[in-house]
Motif scaffolding. Sequence first.
Motif, PDB file in Angstrom:
ATOM      1  N   THR A 113       8.336  -1.799   4.767  1.00 21.74           N
ATOM      2  CA  THR A 113       8.168  -0.794   3.714  1.00 21.74           C
ATOM      3  C   THR A 113       8.739  -1.274   2.379  1.00 21.74           C
ATOM      4  OG1 THR A 113      10.217   0.278   4.457  1.00 21.74           O
ATOM      5  CG2 THR A 113       8.140   1.148   5.320  1.00 21.74           C
ATOM      6  N   LYS A 114       9.280  -2.488   2.374  1.00 21.38           N
ATOM      7  CA  LYS A 114       9.783  -3.139   1.169  1.00 21.38           C
ATOM      8  C   LYS A 114       9.364  -4.602   1.201  1.00 21.38           C
ATOM      9  CE  LYS A 114      14.020  -0.314   1.102  1.00 21.38           C
ATOM     10  NZ  LYS A 114      15.506  -0.353   1.190  1.00 21.38           N
TER      11      LYS A 114
ATOM     12  N   PRO B 112       9.467  -0.146  -2.988  1.00 21.87           N
ATOM     13  CA  PRO B 112       9.363   0.609  -1.728  1.00 21.87           C
ATOM     14  C   PRO B 112       8.075   1.428  -1.686  1.00 21.87           C
ATOM     15  CG  PRO B 112      11.525   0.904  -2.741  1.00 21.87           C
ATOM     16  CD  PRO B 112      10.664   0.229  -3.758  1.00 21.87           C
ATOM     17  N   VAL B 113       7.471   1.525  -0.501  1.00 27.77           N
ATOM     18  CA  VAL B 113       6.245   2.310  -0.361  1.00 27.77           C
ATOM     19  C   VAL B 113       6.584   3.799  -0.365  1.00 27.77           C
ATOM     20  CG1 VAL B 113       5.183   0.451   0.948  1.00 27.77           C
ATOM     21  CG2 VAL B 113       6.292   2.331   2.158  1.00 27.77           C
ATOM     22  N   LYS B 114       5.569   4.638  -0.526  1.00 31.83           N
ATOM     23  CA  LYS B 114       5.804   6.078  -0.637  1.00 31.83           C
ATOM     24  C   LYS B 114       5.752   6.804   0.710  1.00 31.83           C
ATOM     25  CE  LYS B 114       4.098   6.443  -5.382  1.00 31.83           C
ATOM     26  NZ  LYS B 114       3.076   7.052  -6.290  1.00 31.83           N
ATOM     27  N   VAL B 115       4.759   6.474   1.549  1.00 35.74           N
ATOM     28  CA  VAL B 115       4.581   7.212   2.798  1.00 35.74           C
ATOM     29  C   VAL B 115       5.507   6.694   3.887  1.00 35.74           C
ATOM     30  CG1 VAL B 115       2.947   7.849   4.618  1.00 35.74           C
ATOM     31  CG2 VAL B 115       2.206   7.820   2.225  1.00 35.74           C
ATOM     32  N   GLY B 116       5.448   5.400   4.180  1.00 41.03           N
ATOM     33  CA  GLY B 116       6.417   4.810   5.103  1.00 41.03           C
ATOM     34  C   GLY B 116       5.961   4.637   6.536  1.00 41.03           C
ATOM     35  N   VAL B 117       4.856   5.256   6.952  1.00 34.43           N
ATOM     36  CA  VAL B 117       4.249   4.976   8.262  1.00 34.43           C
ATOM     37  C   VAL B 117       2.760   4.720   8.029  1.00 34.43           C
ATOM     38  CG1 VAL B 117       5.900   6.350   9.583  1.00 34.43           C
ATOM     39  CG2 VAL B 117       3.770   7.408   8.809  1.00 34.43           C
ATOM     40  N   GLU B 118       2.157   4.033   8.988  1.00 33.32           N
ATOM     41  CA  GLU B 118       0.768   3.627   8.837  1.00 33.32           C
ATOM     42  C   GLU B 118      -0.170   4.832   8.758  1.00 33.32           C
ATOM     43  OE1 GLU B 118       3.088   0.401  10.825  1.00 33.32           O
ATOM     44  OE2 GLU B 118       2.912   2.571  11.027  1.00 33.32           O
ATOM     45  N   SER B 119      -1.395   4.551   8.325  1.00 38.59           N
ATOM     46  CA  SER B 119      -2.386   5.601   8.095  1.00 38.59           C
ATOM     47  C   SER B 119      -2.792   6.316   9.378  1.00 38.59           C
ATOM     48  CB  SER B 119      -3.640   4.984   7.456  1.00 38.59           C
ATOM     49  OG  SER B 119      -4.181   3.987   8.306  1.00 38.59           O
ATOM     50  N   THR B 120      -3.230   7.546   9.214  1.00 34.73           N
ATOM     51  CA  THR B 120      -3.885   8.277  10.303  1.00 34.73           C
ATOM     52  C   THR B 120      -5.225   7.602  10.589  1.00 34.73           C
ATOM     53  OG1 THR B 120      -2.905  10.339   9.497  1.00 34.73           O
ATOM     54  CG2 THR B 120      -4.746  10.531  11.042  1.00 34.73           C
ATOM     55  N   ILE B 121      -5.491   7.312  11.862  1.00 33.23           N
ATOM     56  CA  ILE B 121      -6.772   6.692  12.242  1.00 33.23           C
ATOM     57  C   ILE B 121      -7.606   7.708  13.008  1.00 33.23           C
ATOM     58  CG2 ILE B 121      -7.907   4.881  13.562  1.00 33.23           C
ATOM     59  CD1 ILE B 121      -5.511   3.111  13.141  1.00 33.23           C
TER      60      ILE B 121
ATOM     61  N   GLY C 103      11.820   6.627   5.657  1.00 33.36           N
ATOM     62  CA  GLY C 103      13.023   5.878   5.976  1.00 33.36           C
ATOM     63  C   GLY C 103      13.047   5.229   7.340  1.00 33.36           C
ATOM     64  N   LEU C 104      12.061   5.554   8.187  1.00 33.18           N
ATOM     65  CA  LEU C 104      12.113   5.150   9.596  1.00 33.18           C
ATOM     66  C   LEU C 104      12.194   3.641   9.793  1.00 33.18           C
ATOM     67  CD1 LEU C 104      11.971   5.835  12.602  1.00 33.18           C
ATOM     68  CD2 LEU C 104       9.472   5.855  12.394  1.00 33.18           C
ATOM     69  N   TYR C 105      11.253   2.896   9.235  1.00 33.58           N
ATOM     70  CA  TYR C 105      11.215   1.454   9.488  1.00 33.58           C
ATOM     71  C   TYR C 105      12.397   0.724   8.849  1.00 33.58           C
ATOM     72  CZ  TYR C 105       6.470   2.093  11.290  1.00 33.58           C
ATOM     73  OH  TYR C 105       5.373   2.487  12.030  1.00 33.58           O
ATOM     74  N   ASP C 106      12.843   1.210   7.712  1.00 35.29           N
ATOM     75  CA  ASP C 106      14.005   0.599   7.069  1.00 35.29           C
ATOM     76  C   ASP C 106      15.246   0.747   7.949  1.00 35.29           C
ATOM     77  OD1 ASP C 106      15.138  -0.823   4.893  1.00 35.29           O
ATOM     78  OD2 ASP C 106      15.964   1.028   4.074  1.00 35.29           O
ATOM     79  N   VAL C 107      15.379   1.908   8.586  1.00 26.75           N
ATOM     80  CA  VAL C 107      16.508   2.139   9.503  1.00 26.75           C
ATOM     81  C   VAL C 107      16.405   1.242  10.727  1.00 26.75           C
ATOM     82  CG1 VAL C 107      17.530   3.821  11.094  1.00 26.75           C
ATOM     83  CG2 VAL C 107      17.029   4.480   8.739  1.00 26.75           C
TER      84      VAL C 107
ATOM     85  N   THR D 284       0.878  -1.160   0.000  1.00 23.00           N
ATOM     86  CA  THR D 284       0.000   0.000   0.000  1.00 23.00           C
ATOM     87  C   THR D 284       0.922   1.219   0.000  1.00 23.00           C
ATOM     88  OG1 THR D 284      -0.198   0.481   2.367  1.00 23.00           O
ATOM     89  CG2 THR D 284      -1.580  -1.304   1.492  1.00 23.00           C
ATOM     90  N   GLU D 285       0.359   2.413  -0.029  1.00 24.45           N
ATOM     91  CA  GLU D 285       1.209   3.604  -0.016  1.00 24.45           C
ATOM     92  C   GLU D 285       1.841   3.836   1.350  1.00 24.45           C
ATOM     93  OE1 GLU D 285      -2.867   5.234   1.063  1.00 24.45           O
ATOM     94  OE2 GLU D 285      -1.971   3.496   0.087  1.00 24.45           O
ATOM     95  N   THR D 286       1.285   3.211   2.410  1.00 22.92           N
ATOM     96  CA  THR D 286       1.814   3.422   3.760  1.00 22.92           C
ATOM     97  C   THR D 286       2.872   2.383   4.105  1.00 22.92           C
ATOM     98  OG1 THR D 286      -0.035   2.153   4.692  1.00 22.92           O
ATOM     99  CG2 THR D 286      -0.277   4.552   4.573  1.00 22.92           C
ATOM    100  N   VAL D 287       2.450   1.126   4.293  1.00 26.23           N
ATOM    101  CA  VAL D 287       3.358  -0.001   4.517  1.00 26.23           C
ATOM    102  C   VAL D 287       2.774  -1.200   3.779  1.00 26.23           C
ATOM    103  CG1 VAL D 287       4.097   0.858   6.783  1.00 26.23           C
ATOM    104  CG2 VAL D 287       2.192  -0.762   6.637  1.00 26.23           C
ATOM    105  N   TYR D 288       3.523  -2.307   3.730  1.00 27.99           N
ATOM    106  CA  TYR D 288       2.984  -3.532   3.138  1.00 27.99           C
ATOM    107  C   TYR D 288       1.949  -4.130   4.084  1.00 27.99           C
ATOM    108  CZ  TYR D 288       5.963  -4.033  -0.964  1.00 27.99           C
ATOM    109  OH  TYR D 288       6.564  -3.857  -2.197  1.00 27.99           O
TER     110      TYR D 288
END
Length: 349
Positions: free
Chosen positions: A155-156, A176-185, A304-308, A35-39
Amino acid sequence: METKLVKIHQIEESLEEIEEAARLIQQGEVVAFPTETVYGLGGNGLMEEAVRKIYQAKGRPSDNPLILHISDIDMIEELTEDVPDTARKAMECFWPGPMTVILKKSDKVPRCVTGGLETVAVRMPSDPTARELIRRAEVPIAAPSANTSGRPSPTKAEHVWEDLNGKIPMILDGGPVKVGVESTIIDFTVDPPVILRPGRITREELENVIGCEVQMNTSLKASDKGVPKAPGMKYKHYAPKARMILVLGSPEKTAAKINEMVCESHKLGHKAGVIATDESLGAYQADEVVSVGTRKNMETVMSGLYDVLRGFDKKDVDIIYSEGFEGEPLEEAVMNRLVKAAGHEIIRV
């Protein structure tokens, strides 16, 4: 179980592979997809057996609600009993995109999806592979992040492979996803609406669209039944294998404190890592210093957060010290993940 990893190029060139994944969903199996946030790790959101397989593959507690992913806004009518005007305004503006709405569930939604609650979380992703998969599956897809529960979100596709190879039948690799963190809930069952998890869509953006106040709740507060109303509210999340400590303060004081703790770690014979930014890379004297992005553009930090965090698992460090982020709207989303990754170990200087 053998896991099939399929590279998705242009949608038109990959329809056969997406159709195969959709058939697996229809048969009650689970599939990882971008997805655009994470897999996400998706299964038929209306089939209890498929939902059970999601929890099983992740090792996820069954009282942690799942998000139902839809491909068309009309699909929400069969999943909910009531859609307030504020929620509809938000959906019309931010869907497809990284926003999840919490509404009163309909009888069609199994309670295993909602963690036993009478509310349901729904979102419409903007990633074209995700949308096509949902369309072809012809059901709402329940999907948490496609990782072992508690680990940094993927994220990959390689992150999914690291955690779930041999546990699920298929991974769709959309890059790789574009946003990198989960959606706003956002919880729209209360007035005013409440953000339960910050993400790319900020409170200010929501308020401008729906025309009323939006409250922020980033605590681990659960419902009256002791069940979290949204994913990620109750358990430790996003954590690397090494212990992690978050340091908050001015750049100078933060660097000084982290270097002091690195020195103490070395005296104990421990290998130390630091999560820095482009602006502060040269300020640290640790064994491993990695930039998560630039403070001038918080979207680089989110992506880049989760990849790091996952990268440190391969660097064999004993402890990780991380800079914090405070002040800007997008920094709330990053800090929400860092605090949970650190298990709430925070030092303010």
